[in-house]
Design an enzyme around this catalytic site. Structure first.
Site, PDB file in Angstrom:
ATOM      1  N   LYS A   1      44.845  59.786  31.222  1.00 47.29           N
ATOM      2  CA  LYS A   1      46.008  59.914  30.350  1.00 47.29           C
ATOM      3  C   LYS A   1      46.094  58.644  29.498  1.00 47.29           C
ATOM      4  O   LYS A   1      46.237  57.539  30.042  1.00 47.29           O
ATOM      5  CB  LYS A   1      47.290  60.100  31.164  1.00 47.29           C
ATOM      6  CG  LYS A   1      47.379  61.475  31.816  1.00 47.29           C
ATOM      7  CD  LYS A   1      48.785  61.753  32.314  1.00 47.29           C
ATOM      8  CE  LYS A   1      48.901  63.200  32.780  1.00 47.29           C
ATOM      9  NZ  LYS A   1      50.282  63.542  33.165  1.00 47.29           N
TER      10      LYS A   1
ATOM     11  N   VAL B   1      45.748  63.750  27.109  1.00 43.08           N
ATOM     12  CA  VAL B   1      45.048  63.900  28.377  1.00 43.08           C
ATOM     13  C   VAL B   1      43.601  64.324  28.128  1.00 43.08           C
ATOM     14  O   VAL B   1      43.338  65.245  27.352  1.00 43.08           O
ATOM     15  CB  VAL B   1      45.749  64.940  29.272  1.00 43.08           C
ATOM     16  CG1 VAL B   1      45.112  64.962  30.651  1.00 43.08           C
ATOM     17  CG2 VAL B   1      47.231  64.641  29.381  1.00 43.08           C
TER      18      VAL B   1
ATOM     19  N   GLY C   1      51.006  65.520  25.539  1.00 40.10           N
ATOM     20  CA  GLY C   1      52.454  65.574  25.753  1.00 40.10           C
ATOM     21  C   GLY C   1      53.139  64.523  24.924  1.00 40.10           C
ATOM     22  O   GLY C   1      52.510  63.839  24.103  1.00 40.10           O
TER      23      GLY C   1
ATOM     24  N   ASP D   1      61.098  63.736  37.575  1.00 36.08           N
ATOM     25  CA  ASP D   1      60.752  64.709  36.528  1.00 36.08           C
ATOM     26  C   ASP D   1      59.983  65.888  37.138  1.00 36.08           C
ATOM     27  O   ASP D   1      58.947  66.306  36.619  1.00 36.08           O
ATOM     28  CB  ASP D   1      59.923  64.034  35.431  1.00 36.08           C
ATOM     29  CG  ASP D   1      59.830  64.883  34.165  1.00 36.08           C
ATOM     30  OD1 ASP D   1      60.701  65.760  33.973  1.00 36.08           O
ATOM     31  OD2 ASP D   1      58.893  64.682  33.380  1.00 36.08           O
TER      32      ASP D   1
ATOM     33  N   ILE E   1      42.054  67.829  27.123  1.00 39.10           N
ATOM     34  CA  ILE E   1      42.535  69.006  27.852  1.00 39.10           C
ATOM     35  C   ILE E   1      44.038  69.171  27.758  1.00 39.10           C
ATOM     36  O   ILE E   1      44.580  70.133  28.311  1.00 39.10           O
ATOM     37  CB  ILE E   1      42.102  68.947  29.326  1.00 39.10           C
ATOM     38  CG1 ILE E   1      42.594  67.653  29.994  1.00 39.10           C
ATOM     39  CG2 ILE E   1      40.601  69.090  29.453  1.00 39.10           C
ATOM     40  CD1 ILE E   1      42.276  67.586  31.479  1.00 39.10           C
ATOM     41  N   GLY E   2      44.723  68.257  27.063  1.00 37.43           N
ATOM     42  CA  GLY E   2      46.167  68.408  26.941  1.00 37.43           C
ATOM     43  C   GLY E   2      46.783  67.275  26.162  1.00 37.43           C
ATOM     44  O   GLY E   2      46.123  66.275  25.837  1.00 37.43           O
TER      45      GLY E   2
END
Length: 580
Positions: A38, A23, A18, A132, A15-16
Protein backbone atom coordinates in the site's frame (compact mmCIF):
# COMPACT_ATOMS: atom_id res chain seq x y z
CA UNK A 1 11.09 -1.89 -16.26
CA UNK A 2 8.71 -2.39 -13.28
CA UNK A 3 8.97 -0.32 -10.10
CA UNK A 4 10.95 -1.85 -7.21
CA UNK A 5 10.35 -0.43 -3.71
CA UNK A 6 13.20 -0.46 -1.23
CA UNK A 7 15.36 -2.43 -3.69
CA UNK A 8 13.32 -5.47 -2.65
CA UNK A 9 9.63 -5.36 -3.65
CA UNK A 10 8.98 -5.59 -7.39
CA UNK A 11 5.54 -4.35 -8.47
CA UNK A 12 3.53 -6.86 -10.52
CA UNK A 13 0.26 -4.96 -10.98
CA UNK A 14 -2.09 -2.44 -9.38
CA UNK A 15 -4.98 -4.22 -7.64
CA UNK A 16 -6.82 -1.38 -5.94
CA UNK A 17 -6.99 2.24 -4.85
CA UNK A 18 -8.61 4.09 -1.96
CA UNK A 19 -8.69 7.53 -0.46
CA UNK A 20 -5.53 6.83 1.54
CA UNK A 21 -3.39 4.60 -0.67
CA UNK A 22 -2.85 2.85 -3.97
CA UNK A 23 -2.57 -0.93 -3.64
CA UNK A 24 -0.17 -3.10 -5.64
CA UNK A 25 0.53 -6.79 -5.94
CA UNK A 26 4.31 -7.27 -5.76
CA UNK A 27 7.05 -9.87 -5.36
CA UNK A 28 9.45 -9.88 -2.44
CA UNK A 29 12.74 -10.53 -4.25
CA UNK A 30 14.56 -11.41 -1.03
CA UNK A 31 12.15 -14.04 0.30
CA UNK A 32 10.66 -14.99 -3.09
CA UNK A 33 7.01 -14.52 -2.12
CA UNK A 34 4.05 -12.46 -3.32
CA UNK A 35 3.06 -9.51 -1.11
CA UNK A 36 0.68 -6.56 -1.10
CA UNK A 37 2.09 -3.01 -1.01
CA UNK A 38 0.00 0.00 0.00
CA UNK A 39 1.60 3.24 -1.17
CA UNK A 40 0.33 6.42 0.49
CA UNK A 41 -1.14 9.06 -1.78
CA UNK A 42 0.81 12.27 -2.33
CA UNK A 43 -1.40 14.46 -0.11
CA UNK A 44 -0.34 12.40 2.93
CA UNK A 45 3.42 12.25 2.44
CA UNK A 46 3.92 15.95 3.19
CA UNK A 47 2.14 15.64 6.55
CA UNK A 48 4.98 14.71 8.89
CA UNK A 49 2.71 14.22 11.91
CA UNK A 50 0.53 11.84 9.95
CA UNK A 51 3.52 9.88 8.64
CA UNK A 52 4.83 9.49 12.17
CA UNK A 53 1.44 8.26 13.39
CA UNK A 54 1.08 6.00 10.37
CA UNK A 55 4.43 4.30 10.97
CA UNK A 56 3.80 3.96 14.69
CA UNK A 57 0.38 2.39 14.23
CA UNK A 58 1.60 0.09 11.44
CA UNK A 59 4.50 -1.11 13.59
CA UNK A 60 2.11 -1.70 16.47
CA UNK A 61 -0.27 -3.69 14.24
CA UNK A 62 2.67 -5.71 12.92
CA UNK A 63 2.86 -7.39 16.34
CA UNK A 64 -0.49 -9.09 15.69
CA UNK A 65 -0.34 -12.73 14.65
CA UNK A 66 -3.70 -14.40 13.95
CA UNK A 67 -5.01 -16.59 11.11
CA UNK A 68 -7.82 -14.09 10.44
CA UNK A 69 -5.64 -10.95 10.41
CA UNK A 70 -3.65 -9.84 7.38
CA UNK A 71 -0.01 -9.78 8.52
CA UNK A 72 2.10 -6.63 8.18
CA UNK A 73 5.63 -7.44 7.03
CA UNK A 74 7.39 -4.11 6.57
CA UNK A 75 7.02 -0.31 6.58
CA UNK A 76 9.35 1.76 4.44
CA UNK A 77 10.07 4.79 2.32
CA UNK A 78 11.28 4.91 -1.27
CA UNK A 79 12.13 8.45 -2.34
CA UNK A 80 9.05 10.49 -1.45
CA UNK A 81 6.78 7.44 -1.33
CA UNK A 82 5.76 5.94 2.00
CA UNK A 83 4.60 2.34 1.80
CA UNK A 84 3.52 -0.59 3.91
CA UNK A 85 4.11 -4.24 2.93
CA UNK A 86 1.42 -6.74 3.87
CA UNK A 87 0.46 -10.37 3.37
CA UNK A 88 -1.07 -11.01 -0.06
CA UNK A 89 -4.51 -12.63 0.14
CA UNK A 90 -5.92 -14.29 -2.98
CA UNK A 91 -9.63 -13.44 -2.82
CA UNK A 92 -12.21 -10.64 -2.79
CA UNK A 93 -13.29 -8.13 -0.19
CA UNK A 94 -16.54 -8.75 1.66
CA UNK A 95 -18.28 -5.75 0.05
CA UNK A 96 -17.92 -7.37 -3.37
CA UNK A 97 -19.35 -10.62 -1.99
CA UNK A 98 -22.30 -8.77 -0.43
CA UNK A 99 -23.09 -7.03 -3.73
CA UNK A 100 -23.11 -10.35 -5.58
CA UNK A 101 -24.51 -12.87 -3.09
CA UNK A 102 -26.35 -11.10 -0.20
CA UNK A 103 -28.42 -11.96 1.65
CA UNK A 104 -26.25 -14.81 2.93
CA UNK A 105 -27.62 -17.75 4.89
CA UNK A 106 -27.51 -17.88 8.70
CA UNK A 107 -24.74 -20.52 8.61
CA UNK A 108 -22.61 -18.58 6.09
CA UNK A 109 -22.97 -15.40 8.13
CA UNK A 110 -22.11 -17.10 11.43
CA UNK A 111 -19.05 -18.74 9.86
CA UNK A 112 -17.72 -15.38 8.63
CA UNK A 113 -18.78 -13.61 11.85
CA UNK A 114 -16.84 -16.05 14.05
CA UNK A 115 -13.66 -15.53 12.03
CA UNK A 116 -13.94 -11.72 12.01
CA UNK A 117 -14.82 -11.60 15.71
CA UNK A 118 -11.82 -13.81 16.51
CA UNK A 119 -9.55 -11.37 14.69
CA UNK A 120 -11.03 -8.38 16.56
CA UNK A 121 -10.73 -10.21 19.89
CA UNK A 122 -7.04 -10.90 19.23
CA UNK A 123 -6.38 -7.24 18.40
CA UNK A 124 -8.28 -5.99 21.46
CA UNK A 125 -6.23 -8.36 23.64
CA UNK A 126 -3.16 -6.50 22.37
CA UNK A 127 -4.86 -3.13 23.04
CA UNK A 128 -5.29 -2.37 19.33
CA UNK A 129 -8.67 -1.00 18.17
CA UNK A 130 -9.41 -1.14 14.46
CA UNK A 131 -11.77 1.89 14.29
CA UNK A 132 -12.77 1.18 10.68
CA UNK A 133 -14.40 -2.25 10.58
CA UNK A 134 -16.30 -2.46 7.28
CA UNK A 135 -16.71 -5.04 4.49
CA UNK A 136 -14.10 -3.24 2.37
CA UNK A 137 -11.45 -4.11 5.01
CA UNK A 138 -12.33 -7.81 5.19
CA UNK A 139 -10.87 -10.16 2.58
CA UNK A 140 -12.34 -13.60 1.88
CA UNK A 141 -10.55 -16.41 0.03
CA UNK A 142 -12.23 -18.86 -2.36
CA UNK A 143 -12.57 -21.45 0.43
CA UNK A 144 -14.32 -18.98 2.76
CA UNK A 145 -11.36 -17.97 4.94
CA UNK A 146 -11.77 -14.37 6.20
CA UNK A 147 -8.90 -12.00 6.97
CA UNK A 148 -9.25 -8.50 8.43
CA UNK A 149 -6.82 -5.88 7.16
CA UNK A 150 -5.67 -2.35 8.09
CA UNK A 151 -5.59 -2.87 11.88
CA UNK A 152 -4.30 0.23 13.64
CA UNK A 153 -3.99 2.28 10.46
CA UNK A 154 -7.45 3.82 10.87
CA UNK A 155 -6.22 5.60 14.00
CA UNK A 156 -3.52 7.37 12.03
CA UNK A 157 -5.99 8.29 9.30
CA UNK A 158 -8.58 9.60 11.74
CA UNK A 159 -5.98 11.97 13.17
CA UNK A 160 -4.93 13.31 9.77
CA UNK A 161 -5.86 16.78 8.53
CA UNK A 162 -9.58 17.18 7.82
CA UNK A 163 -8.99 17.66 4.10
CA UNK A 164 -8.22 13.97 3.70
CA UNK A 165 -11.80 12.66 3.54
CA UNK A 166 -11.60 10.24 0.65
CA UNK A 167 -12.63 7.20 2.70
CA UNK A 168 -15.26 8.91 4.89
CA UNK A 169 -18.19 8.18 2.57
CA UNK A 170 -17.46 4.46 2.52
CA UNK A 171 -16.98 4.26 6.30
CA UNK A 172 -19.88 6.32 7.63
CA UNK A 173 -22.40 3.48 7.14
CA UNK A 174 -20.47 1.48 9.75
CA UNK A 175 -19.62 4.37 12.11
CA UNK A 176 -20.47 3.92 15.80
CA UNK A 177 -22.56 6.62 17.54
CA UNK A 178 -19.61 7.63 19.72
CA UNK A 179 -17.43 8.05 16.64
CA UNK A 180 -20.16 10.17 15.06
CA UNK A 181 -20.13 12.38 18.17
CA UNK A 182 -16.33 12.69 18.02
CA UNK A 183 -15.88 10.78 21.30
CA UNK A 184 -12.87 8.52 21.78
CA UNK A 185 -13.66 5.12 20.26
CA UNK A 186 -13.05 1.88 22.14
CA UNK A 187 -13.64 -1.88 21.85
CA UNK A 188 -17.42 -1.36 21.77
CA UNK A 189 -16.99 0.84 18.66
CA UNK A 190 -15.47 -2.09 16.74
CA UNK A 191 -18.30 -4.35 17.98
CA UNK A 192 -20.93 -1.86 16.74
CA UNK A 193 -19.30 -1.68 13.30
CA UNK A 194 -19.12 -5.48 13.13
CA UNK A 195 -22.82 -5.65 14.01
CA UNK A 196 -23.60 -3.39 11.04
CA UNK A 197 -21.54 -5.69 8.79
CA UNK A 198 -23.50 -8.74 10.00
CA UNK A 199 -26.78 -6.87 9.42
CA UNK A 200 -25.70 -6.19 5.84
CA UNK A 201 -24.60 -9.81 5.26
CA UNK A 202 -28.05 -11.11 6.23
CA UNK A 203 -30.15 -8.45 4.49
CA UNK A 204 -28.02 -7.07 1.68
CA UNK A 205 -28.59 -3.56 3.07
CA UNK A 206 -27.07 -1.32 5.75
CA UNK A 207 -29.50 -0.21 8.51
CA UNK A 208 -28.79 3.50 7.94
CA UNK A 209 -28.45 5.26 4.60
CA UNK A 210 -28.83 8.84 3.37
CA UNK A 211 -27.88 11.43 0.81
CA UNK A 212 -24.87 12.80 2.71
CA UNK A 213 -22.38 11.44 5.24
CA UNK A 214 -23.73 13.79 7.91
CA UNK A 215 -27.30 12.59 7.31
CA UNK A 216 -26.15 8.98 7.76
CA UNK A 217 -24.16 9.85 10.89
CA UNK A 218 -27.24 11.50 12.41
CA UNK A 219 -29.26 8.34 11.81
CA UNK A 220 -26.67 6.35 13.77
CA UNK A 221 -27.39 8.75 16.65
CA UNK A 222 -31.15 9.18 16.32
CA UNK A 223 -32.90 6.50 14.30
CA UNK A 224 -33.72 2.97 15.43
CA UNK A 225 -32.76 0.27 12.92
CA UNK A 226 -35.38 -1.87 11.20
CA UNK A 227 -35.01 -5.37 12.68
CA UNK A 228 -33.16 -7.43 10.04
CA UNK A 229 -35.86 -10.14 10.13
CA UNK A 230 -38.28 -7.60 8.61
CA UNK A 231 -36.04 -7.59 5.52
CA UNK A 232 -35.13 -11.29 5.63
CA UNK A 233 -37.65 -13.51 7.52
CA UNK A 234 -35.22 -16.46 7.37
CA UNK A 235 -32.93 -14.88 9.98
CA UNK A 236 -32.90 -16.80 13.25
CA UNK A 237 -34.33 -14.88 16.22
CA UNK A 238 -31.30 -15.39 18.44
CA UNK A 239 -28.93 -14.35 15.64
CA UNK A 240 -31.06 -11.24 15.17
CA UNK A 241 -30.82 -10.61 18.92
CA UNK A 242 -27.02 -10.84 18.77
CA UNK A 243 -26.93 -8.28 15.94
CA UNK A 244 -29.38 -5.89 17.66
CA UNK A 245 -27.33 -6.05 20.86
CA UNK A 246 -24.11 -5.40 18.93
CA UNK A 247 -25.59 -2.26 17.29
CA UNK A 248 -27.16 -0.82 20.43
CA UNK A 249 -26.65 2.93 20.46
CA UNK A 250 -25.53 2.93 24.10
CA UNK A 251 -22.09 1.26 24.47
CA UNK A 252 -23.04 -0.14 27.87
CA UNK A 253 -25.88 -2.14 26.28
CA UNK A 254 -23.59 -3.67 23.67
CA UNK A 255 -21.26 -6.59 24.15
CA UNK A 256 -18.47 -5.45 26.41
CA UNK A 257 -15.87 -7.63 24.73
CA UNK A 258 -15.47 -9.39 21.40
CA UNK A 259 -14.93 -12.58 23.41
CA UNK A 260 -18.52 -12.36 24.72
CA UNK A 261 -19.84 -11.88 21.18
CA UNK A 262 -17.80 -14.84 19.91
CA UNK A 263 -19.15 -17.09 22.68
CA UNK A 264 -22.74 -16.28 21.68
CA UNK A 265 -21.98 -16.96 18.01
CA UNK A 266 -20.51 -20.32 19.05
CA UNK A 267 -23.68 -21.08 21.06
CA UNK A 268 -25.90 -20.33 18.07
CA UNK A 269 -23.79 -22.48 15.77
CA UNK A 270 -23.95 -25.35 18.28
CA UNK A 271 -27.74 -24.95 18.66
CA UNK A 272 -27.45 -23.86 22.30
CA UNK A 273 -29.64 -21.13 23.87
CA UNK A 274 -28.30 -17.67 24.78
CA UNK A 275 -28.95 -16.88 28.44
CA UNK A 276 -29.69 -13.15 28.09
CA UNK A 277 -31.84 -13.36 24.95
CA UNK A 278 -35.34 -13.31 26.51
CA UNK A 279 -34.50 -10.51 28.96
CA UNK A 280 -32.94 -8.42 26.18
CA UNK A 281 -36.08 -8.74 24.05
CA UNK A 282 -38.39 -7.84 26.94
CA UNK A 283 -36.35 -4.95 28.29
CA UNK A 284 -35.11 -2.91 25.34
CA UNK A 285 -35.66 0.80 26.04
CA UNK A 286 -34.27 1.67 22.62
CA UNK A 287 -37.50 0.32 21.08
CA UNK A 288 -39.67 2.90 22.85
CA UNK A 289 -37.43 5.83 23.75
CA UNK A 290 -37.58 9.10 21.83
CA UNK A 291 -34.47 9.99 19.87
CA UNK A 292 -31.88 11.31 22.28
CA UNK A 293 -28.19 12.01 21.85
CA UNK A 294 -27.92 14.39 18.90
CA UNK A 295 -31.56 15.62 19.17
CA UNK A 296 -30.98 16.80 22.73
CA UNK A 297 -27.68 18.36 21.73
CA UNK A 298 -29.41 20.30 18.93
CA UNK A 299 -32.45 21.37 21.02
CA UNK A 300 -30.93 24.76 22.04
CA UNK A 301 -30.87 25.86 18.42
CA UNK A 302 -34.52 24.98 17.81
CA UNK A 303 -34.46 21.51 16.22
CA UNK A 304 -37.22 19.16 17.46
CA UNK A 305 -37.24 15.38 17.36
CA UNK A 306 -40.32 15.37 15.07
CA UNK A 307 -41.88 17.67 12.45
CA UNK A 308 -44.96 17.73 10.21
CA UNK A 309 -44.50 16.25 6.70
CA UNK A 310 -44.32 19.65 5.00
CA UNK A 311 -41.40 20.62 7.21
CA UNK A 312 -39.26 17.54 6.48
CA UNK A 313 -36.85 19.28 4.08
CA UNK A 314 -36.49 22.26 6.39
CA UNK A 315 -35.86 19.94 9.31
CA UNK A 316 -33.17 18.10 7.34
CA UNK A 317 -31.38 21.35 6.54
CA UNK A 318 -31.55 22.46 10.15
CA UNK A 319 -30.24 19.10 11.33
CA UNK A 320 -27.25 19.33 9.00
CA UNK A 321 -26.52 22.91 10.10
CA UNK A 322 -26.97 21.89 13.72
CA UNK A 323 -24.57 19.01 13.25
CA UNK A 324 -21.90 21.38 11.97
CA UNK A 325 -22.56 23.76 14.87
CA UNK A 326 -22.21 20.94 17.39
CA UNK A 327 -19.03 19.69 15.76
CA UNK A 328 -17.60 23.22 15.82
CA UNK A 329 -18.54 23.57 19.49
CA UNK A 330 -16.79 20.30 20.33
CA UNK A 331 -13.67 21.39 18.45
CA UNK A 332 -13.63 24.83 20.10
CA UNK A 333 -14.18 23.30 23.54
CA UNK A 334 -11.39 20.82 22.99
CA UNK A 335 -9.07 23.53 21.71
CA UNK A 336 -9.76 25.76 24.71
CA UNK A 337 -9.06 22.88 27.07
CA UNK A 338 -5.85 22.15 25.18
CA UNK A 339 -4.63 25.74 25.28
CA UNK A 340 -5.28 26.03 29.01
CA UNK A 341 -2.64 23.38 29.83
CA UNK A 342 0.94 24.56 30.36
CA UNK A 343 3.65 23.50 27.94
CA UNK A 344 6.83 21.58 28.67
CA UNK A 345 9.81 20.22 26.74
CA UNK A 346 10.35 16.53 26.04
CA UNK A 347 13.67 15.28 27.50
CA UNK A 348 16.11 13.10 25.56
CA UNK A 349 15.41 9.51 26.58
CA UNK A 350 17.50 7.70 23.97
CA UNK A 351 20.31 5.67 25.55
CA UNK A 352 18.63 5.49 28.96
CA UNK A 353 16.93 2.60 30.74
CA UNK A 354 13.20 2.82 31.46
CA UNK A 355 13.34 3.71 35.21
CA UNK A 356 15.69 6.61 34.45
CA UNK A 357 13.45 7.75 31.58
CA UNK A 358 10.40 7.74 33.89
CA UNK A 359 12.24 9.98 36.34
CA UNK A 360 13.27 12.40 33.56
CA UNK A 361 9.65 12.58 32.34
CA UNK A 362 8.31 13.10 35.85
CA UNK A 363 10.55 16.14 36.23
CA UNK A 364 8.97 17.60 33.06
CA UNK A 365 5.40 16.72 34.17
CA UNK A 366 5.12 13.99 31.54
CA UNK A 367 4.50 10.25 31.80
CA UNK A 368 5.82 7.19 30.03
CA UNK A 369 3.36 5.32 27.83
CA UNK A 370 2.85 1.93 29.53
CA UNK A 371 2.73 0.19 26.14
CA UNK A 372 6.49 -0.03 25.62
CA UNK A 373 7.60 -1.43 22.27
CA UNK A 374 10.65 -3.66 22.01
CA UNK A 375 12.93 -4.17 19.01
CA UNK A 376 16.10 -6.13 18.35
CA UNK A 377 19.06 -3.84 17.79
CA UNK A 378 22.64 -4.78 16.98
CA UNK A 379 24.08 -1.43 18.13
CA UNK A 380 22.23 -0.64 21.37
CA UNK A 381 22.52 -2.87 24.43
CA UNK A 382 19.50 -4.69 25.78
CA UNK A 383 17.06 -2.65 27.96
CA UNK A 384 18.24 0.74 26.65
CA UNK A 385 15.87 3.10 24.79
CA UNK A 386 16.54 3.45 21.07
CA UNK A 387 13.61 5.64 19.95
CA UNK A 388 11.07 8.02 21.44
CA UNK A 389 7.95 9.85 20.28
CA UNK A 390 7.70 12.85 20.52
CA UNK A 391 11.36 13.54 19.83
CA UNK A 392 13.67 15.23 22.35
CA UNK A 393 13.28 19.01 22.78
CA UNK A 394 9.75 18.96 21.31
CA UNK A 395 7.37 21.38 23.05
CA UNK A 396 4.16 19.63 24.16
CA UNK A 397 1.45 20.04 26.79
CA UNK A 398 2.14 18.82 30.33
CA UNK A 399 0.44 15.58 31.26
CA UNK A 400 0.97 13.90 27.91
CA UNK A 401 2.55 10.49 27.51
CA UNK A 402 5.76 9.74 25.62
CA UNK A 403 6.19 6.49 23.72
CA UNK A 404 9.53 4.69 23.69
CA UNK A 405 11.08 1.74 21.90
CA UNK A 406 13.50 -0.34 23.97
CA UNK A 407 16.33 -2.48 22.60
CA UNK A 408 16.11 -6.26 22.94
CA UNK A 409 19.79 -6.47 22.08
CA UNK A 410 21.22 -8.50 19.25
CA UNK A 411 18.72 -10.95 17.79
CA UNK A 412 20.06 -14.49 17.91
CA UNK A 413 18.32 -17.13 15.83
CA UNK A 414 19.12 -20.74 14.98
CA UNK A 415 21.49 -21.08 12.04
CA UNK A 416 20.52 -23.75 9.47
CA UNK A 417 22.51 -26.81 8.44
CA UNK A 418 23.76 -26.14 4.89
CA UNK A 419 26.10 -29.14 4.68
CA UNK A 420 23.33 -31.70 4.16
CA UNK A 421 23.63 -33.84 1.03
CA UNK A 422 26.52 -31.88 -0.52
CA UNK A 423 24.32 -28.78 -0.81
CA UNK A 424 25.25 -26.39 -3.63
CA UNK A 425 26.48 -22.88 -2.98
CA UNK A 426 23.28 -21.36 -4.46
CA UNK A 427 20.94 -23.51 -2.36
CA UNK A 428 22.95 -22.76 0.78
CA UNK A 429 22.66 -18.99 0.17
CA UNK A 430 18.89 -19.30 -0.38
CA UNK A 431 18.46 -21.30 2.83
CA UNK A 432 20.45 -18.73 4.83
CA UNK A 433 18.51 -15.81 3.30
CA UNK A 434 15.14 -17.47 3.90
CA UNK A 435 16.14 -17.93 7.54
CA UNK A 436 16.40 -14.07 7.57
CA UNK A 437 20.14 -13.81 8.14
CA UNK A 438 21.47 -10.57 6.66
CA UNK A 439 25.21 -10.66 7.44
CA UNK A 440 27.96 -10.88 4.83
CA UNK A 441 28.55 -14.40 3.46
CA UNK A 442 32.24 -15.16 2.79
CA UNK A 443 33.60 -18.21 0.97
CA UNK A 444 36.69 -20.40 1.42
CA UNK A 445 37.76 -23.29 -0.81
CA UNK A 446 39.32 -26.62 0.07
CA UNK A 447 40.30 -29.67 -1.97
CA UNK A 448 37.76 -32.39 -1.23
CA UNK A 449 36.17 -35.44 -2.80
CA UNK A 450 32.73 -33.76 -2.61
CA UNK A 451 31.17 -32.19 -5.70
CA UNK A 452 32.80 -28.94 -6.76
CA UNK A 453 31.23 -25.82 -5.09
CA UNK A 454 29.27 -27.92 -2.59
CA UNK A 455 29.38 -26.85 1.07
CA UNK A 456 31.77 -28.99 3.14
CA UNK A 457 32.07 -26.77 6.24
CA UNK A 458 30.25 -23.80 7.79
CA UNK A 459 30.76 -21.17 10.46
CA UNK A 460 28.54 -20.86 12.48
CA UNK A 461 27.85 -24.53 13.06
CA UNK A 462 24.40 -26.02 12.35
CA UNK A 463 21.73 -25.01 14.91
CA UNK A 464 24.07 -22.49 16.55
CA UNK A 465 22.46 -19.29 17.93
CA UNK A 466 23.79 -16.52 15.70
CA UNK A 467 23.12 -12.77 15.22
CA UNK A 468 20.86 -12.05 12.25
CA UNK A 469 23.46 -9.64 10.88
CA UNK A 470 26.51 -11.71 11.89
CA UNK A 471 29.15 -12.61 9.30
CA UNK A 472 29.04 -16.13 7.84
CA UNK A 473 31.78 -18.26 6.29
CA UNK A 474 31.05 -21.21 4.01
CA UNK A 475 33.83 -23.59 2.95
CA UNK A 476 33.22 -24.95 -0.54
CA UNK A 477 34.76 -27.98 -2.20
CA UNK A 478 37.37 -27.12 -4.83
CA UNK A 479 36.93 -30.67 -6.17
CA UNK A 480 39.34 -33.61 -5.86
CA UNK A 481 42.95 -33.25 -7.07
CA UNK A 482 43.54 -36.38 -9.24
CA UNK A 483 46.95 -37.73 -10.29
CA UNK A 484 48.19 -40.30 -12.82
CA UNK A 485 49.48 -43.42 -10.98
CA UNK A 486 50.62 -46.99 -11.78
CA UNK A 487 47.91 -49.61 -11.35
CA UNK A 488 48.59 -51.34 -8.01
CA UNK A 489 49.15 -55.10 -8.04
CA UNK A 490 46.39 -56.70 -5.96
CA UNK A 491 46.38 -60.11 -7.71
CA UNK A 492 46.38 -62.91 -5.16
CA UNK A 493 44.97 -60.70 -2.39
CA UNK A 494 41.60 -61.16 -0.75
CA UNK A 495 38.92 -59.00 -2.44
CA UNK A 496 38.22 -56.96 0.74
CA UNK A 497 41.92 -56.08 1.08
CA UNK A 498 42.24 -55.25 -2.62
CA UNK A 499 39.13 -53.06 -2.51
CA UNK A 500 40.63 -50.95 0.30
CA UNK A 501 43.91 -50.54 -1.62
CA UNK A 502 42.26 -49.49 -4.88
CA UNK A 503 39.43 -47.26 -3.55
CA UNK A 504 40.60 -45.75 -0.28
CA UNK A 505 44.34 -45.54 -0.85
CA UNK A 506 44.50 -44.82 -4.59
CA UNK A 507 41.14 -43.02 -5.25
CA UNK A 508 40.02 -45.35 -8.03
CA UNK A 509 36.42 -46.13 -8.91
CA UNK A 510 36.08 -49.90 -8.58
CA UNK A 511 33.90 -52.33 -10.53
CA UNK A 512 33.98 -55.94 -9.27
CA UNK A 513 33.36 -59.01 -11.43
CA UNK A 514 33.54 -62.72 -10.47
CA UNK A 515 34.83 -65.66 -12.53
CA UNK A 516 35.49 -69.41 -12.20
CA UNK A 517 39.07 -70.33 -11.32
CA UNK A 518 40.85 -73.61 -10.71
CA UNK A 519 44.08 -71.88 -9.67
CA UNK A 520 42.84 -69.11 -7.27
CA UNK A 521 40.87 -69.81 -4.11
CA UNK A 522 37.34 -68.31 -3.70
CA UNK A 523 37.42 -64.61 -2.77
CA UNK A 524 40.93 -63.99 -4.13
CA UNK A 525 41.67 -61.49 -6.92
CA UNK A 526 42.58 -63.27 -10.15
CA UNK A 527 43.32 -60.31 -12.44
CA UNK A 528 42.66 -56.56 -12.99
CA UNK A 529 41.96 -54.23 -15.92
CA UNK A 530 44.23 -52.37 -16.45
CA UNK A 531 47.06 -54.71 -15.64
CA UNK A 532 49.34 -54.05 -12.67
CA UNK A 533 51.93 -51.37 -13.44
CA UNK A 534 49.95 -49.71 -16.27
CA UNK A 535 49.20 -45.97 -16.05
CA UNK A 536 45.75 -45.02 -14.68
CA UNK A 537 44.10 -41.67 -13.70
CA UNK A 538 42.82 -41.34 -10.16
CA UNK A 539 39.05 -41.06 -10.19
CA UNK A 540 38.70 -43.34 -13.22
CA UNK A 541 37.03 -46.74 -13.22
CA UNK A 542 39.01 -50.00 -12.98
CA UNK A 543 37.78 -53.63 -12.98
CA UNK A 544 38.79 -56.26 -10.47
CA UNK A 545 38.04 -59.97 -11.12
CA UNK A 546 37.51 -62.21 -8.08
CA UNK A 547 37.51 -66.02 -8.02
CA UNK A 548 34.30 -67.78 -7.13
CA UNK A 549 36.02 -71.21 -6.99
CA UNK A 550 36.44 -74.06 -7.06
CA UNK A 551 40.19 -73.33 -6.64
CA UNK A 552 42.89 -75.69 -5.29
CA UNK A 553 42.48 -77.44 -1.95
CA UNK A 554 45.17 -78.36 0.56
CA UNK A 555 45.65 -82.13 0.81
CA UNK A 556 45.69 -84.03 4.08
CA UNK A 557 44.65 -81.04 6.16
CA UNK A 558 41.31 -81.30 7.86
CA UNK A 559 39.61 -82.10 11.07
CA UNK A 560 40.32 -85.18 13.13
CA UNK A 561 37.94 -87.25 11.02
CA UNK A 562 39.76 -86.23 7.85
CA UNK A 563 36.75 -84.19 6.65
CA UNK A 564 36.34 -80.53 5.82
CA UNK A 565 39.54 -79.80 3.91
CA UNK A 566 40.72 -76.23 4.51
CA UNK A 567 40.82 -73.93 1.47
CA UNK A 568 44.05 -72.32 0.34
CA UNK A 569 42.38 -68.91 0.84
CA UNK A 570 41.78 -69.74 4.49
CA UNK A 571 45.39 -70.89 4.85
CA UNK A 572 46.68 -67.68 3.30
CA UNK A 573 44.62 -65.68 5.77
CA UNK A 574 45.93 -67.68 8.71
CA UNK A 575 49.53 -67.30 7.50
CA UNK A 576 49.17 -63.47 7.22
CA UNK A 577 47.74 -63.26 10.73
CA UNK A 578 50.63 -65.46 12.00
CA UNK A 579 53.27 -63.32 10.26
CA UNK A 580 51.68 -60.14 11.64
Amino acid sequence: MSKIFGERYEVIEQIGAGGMAIVFKAKDLLLNRVVTIKVLREQFVTDEDFIRRFRREAQSAASLSHPNIVSIYDVGKDGDMEYIVMEYVEGRNLKEIIREYAPLSNDQTINLARQITGAIQNAHTHHIIHRDIKPHNILVTADGHAKVTDFGIARAVSSATVTHTGDIVGSVHYLSPEQAKGIQSNEQSDIYSLGIVLYELLTGKVPYDGETPIAIALKHLQQEPVPPSKLNPRIGKELEGVIMRAISKAPERRYQTAKDLLEDLNHIQAGQPIAWFDAFQADDPEKTQTHKGMSEALAPIGIKSSAPPRAVNKKRRLMIIGGFVLLLALLVGGLWKYLAVESTTVPNLVGKIVPVAEEYLKQRKLTLDPEIAYEFNSEVKEDYIIKQDPQADTSIKAGRTVKVVVSKGIELIEFPNVMVGQMSKENAINMITNAEFTGEIKFAYKTDDAAKDSVIDQNPAPKAAWPKNGNITLTLSAGPQWETINMPNVIGRLSSEAKMILEDQNKLVLRIETELSDTSPEGVVTRTVPNPGESVQQGSEVTMYVSRGPGPYAQGIGDQAGNNPVSVARLLTNLRQYND
